[in-house]
Design an enzyme around this catalytic site. Structure first.
Site, PDB file in Angstrom:
ATOM      1  CB  SER A   1      -0.986  -0.007   1.165  1.00 58.31           C
ATOM      2  OG  SER A   1      -0.336  -0.321   2.367  1.00 58.31           O
TER       3      SER A   1
ATOM      4  CG  HIS B   1      -1.082  -5.270   2.161  1.00 56.24           C
ATOM      5  ND1 HIS B   1      -0.421  -5.161   3.348  1.00 56.24           N
ATOM      6  CD2 HIS B   1      -0.930  -4.055   1.550  1.00 56.24           C
ATOM      7  CE1 HIS B   1       0.116  -3.948   3.457  1.00 56.24           C
ATOM      8  NE2 HIS B   1      -0.188  -3.251   2.375  1.00 56.24           N
TER       9      HIS B   1
ATOM     10  CG  HIS C   1       5.511  -9.319   7.808  1.00 57.08           C
ATOM     11  ND1 HIS C   1       6.485  -8.481   7.337  1.00 57.08           N
ATOM     12  CD2 HIS C   1       4.372  -8.571   7.905  1.00 57.08           C
ATOM     13  CE1 HIS C   1       5.975  -7.274   7.175  1.00 57.08           C
ATOM     14  NE2 HIS C   1       4.690  -7.299   7.506  1.00 57.08           N
TER      15      HIS C   1
ATOM     16  NE  ARG D   1       2.116  -4.284  12.635  1.00 56.84           N
ATOM     17  CZ  ARG D   1       2.031  -4.332  11.305  1.00 56.84           C
ATOM     18  NH1 ARG D   1       1.532  -3.315  10.631  1.00 56.84           N
ATOM     19  NH2 ARG D   1       2.443  -5.404  10.650  1.00 56.84           N
TER      20      ARG D   1
ATOM     21  CG  ASP E   1      -3.796  -8.325   9.120  1.00 53.44           C
ATOM     22  OD1 ASP E   1      -4.184  -7.242   9.582  1.00 53.44           O
ATOM     23  OD2 ASP E   1      -3.198  -8.418   8.039  1.00 53.44           O
TER      24      ASP E   1
END
Ligand code: CMX
Length: 423
Positions: free
Chosen positions: A233, A263, A309, A318, A364
């Protein structure tokens, strides 16, 4: 106290000087070589961009302007926006000033709602969100000033103005997409007394008696803000912006990349996967059952969403921040417990399979279970949340690139014949 514009106006001459010094002293030094495997392999590991807003260390994850993420999880999304842009956490006055700028530009033009309501009922929320951004392109200050002959050294100021106005509107746009797409009734007006993240939670209209959704949204919108310059992105958005397309074009383009399942869409895929597990076993399975379920999915040729990743080689901080939030606030929730159990099982399975270079969870893997718990059950909406936050990083990178005069992105491609003849 100085405003964001004043702070950047003071800092940018130094950044320009530093970049010029580096180019003068080290312009011909080599930062990367590119192998044929990398040219065929998505340029993985090729160092070919400069990004100062944040860096991703393979073994510790996201570092924002020199600050490891887990040291700053308590700051507001607006504070992280200021940090990304300037390198400083704002003082009280600067934060207030930015918040009032965001609040002044929060109103979404009516034509956006007309366009969104005219879209097919089964449109994906990301298609609606990105369309809403694109349809506002006519508001661009940069485009208007460029057409009037804006000087190159001032491009960044107009990009900043566009960026702030766009970021200001995204919570209302996102909440509007949610309410229109999922038939939640009338749109809810913004509350000027709330901060940017809490206001978003308010406009969603989800019952939030103890304010936990607001708390989660602040954390969510802070954690997803940026992930250096080469992810799909950021890179797509920056490439579009390098053609001097304004931030409405460029952010929308970048977010179209975030909408891919490898993504940002992985957060929706991940919760779908966890709910499939819950459905399949009628609740939480044992770890052995879970291991078999994960293997079956891998053997059917599908990825485990939320794991792996391109850069990280450790559990994503995160993810850690979300897991800590979950353990503190929703321990015992059946969906969250499956997410926790997956963390115990999946890395070993992926290691045993031996394909994924990183067997650890990414951002995620946990976020969806928290949103689900606090009443946001429409998981096709989750990537919109990611987008609202990521726009801050994209805008910050665009402002800095224009301030430094970074030219049009244009790497050279080669043909298979060139490789045969020359490599
Ligand atoms: N499950 C199963 N297989 C995986 C895997 C996973 N979670 N992660 C990687 N692999 C596989 C790849 O598909 C690839 O297989 P092939 O050789 O058969 O093509 C192999 O392992 C090597 O891949 P890699 O070099 O480790 O990973 P990439 O850099 O190519 O891709 C990513 C990274 C994130 C796309 C990948 O790990 C993946 O598909 N993960 C699941 C989707 C996901 O969670 N995406 C969100 C990432 C965070 C974000 O950017 O938003």
């Amino acid at each position: 106290m100085s405003t964001l514009l004043e702070t950047l106006s003071k800092k940018i001459p130094d950044w320009r000087y530093e970049a010029k010094q580096l180019l003068d002293e080290k312009g011909d030094k080599i930062v990367s070589n590119v192998t044929v495997a990398q040219a065929y392999g998505g340029m993985r590991g090729v160092k070919g961009l400069v990004c100062d807003t944040s860096a991703v260390s393979p073994d510790s994850g996201l570092i924002i302007r020199g600050r490891p993420l887990l040291e700053i999880t308590d700051i507001l999304p607006e504070e992280v926006f200021y940090l990304l842009l300037t390198g400083d956490i704002p003082d009280k006055g600067a934060l207030k000033e930015l918040q009032s700028q965001l609040s002044d530009h929060a109103e979404v033009p009516k034509y956006v709602w007309d366009v969104l309501r005219a879209m097919p009922k089964d449109s994906h929320p990301m298609a609606m969100f990105d369309t809403a951004i694109l349809v506002m392109e006519k508001e661009s200050v940069f485009r208007k000033q460029y057409d009037e002959g804006l000087k190159k050294q001032d491009y960044w100021k107009a990009i900043l103005e566009d960026g702030i106005r766009l970021v200001a509107k995204l919570p209302a746009v996102g909440a509007g997409v949610y309410r229109i797409r999922f038939d939640k009734g009338e749109l809810i007006s913004s509350d000027k007394n709330l901060d940017w993240g809490a206001n978003f939670a308010h406009m969603l209209g989800i019952d939030d008696p103890d304010g936990m959704l607001k708390k989660l949204m602040r954390l969510y919108l802070m954690l997803h803000c940026d992930h250096e310059g080469g992810n799909v992105s950021a890179f797509s958005g920056l490439t579009v912006a390098s053609a001097l397309s304004d931030p409405y074009y460029a952010v929308s383009a970048g977010l179209n990349g975030l909408a891919g399942p490898l993504h940002g869409l992985a957060n929706q895929e991940c919760l779908k996967f966890v709910l499939e597990i819950e459905n399949h076993f009628g609740g939480s399975p044992s770890q052995d059952e879970l291991r078999k379920f994960v293997w079956d999915r891998l053997n059917s040729g599908r990825v485990i969403p939320g794991y792996g990743h391109a850069v990280l080689r450790c559990p994503d901080p995160r993810f850690t921040a979300f897991i800590e939030f979950g353990r503190k606030h929703i321990k015992g929730d059946p969906v969250f417990d499956i997410v926790s159990d997956l963390f115990d099982v999946v890395p070993d399975v992926l290691k045993e399979q031996g394909k994924a270079k990183n067997p650890w969870p990414n951002v995620d893997a946990a976020s969806g279970s928290l949103l689900y718990h606090f009443g946001m059950t429409e998981f096709s909406f989750y990537t919109v949340l990611f987008s609202i936050s990521r726009a801050m990083g994209m805008v910050s990178q665009m402002v800095i690139n224009r301030a430094l005069g970074i030219p049009l992105t244009r790497p050279k491609s080669i043909t298979a014949k060139w490789i045969k003849d020359n490599a």
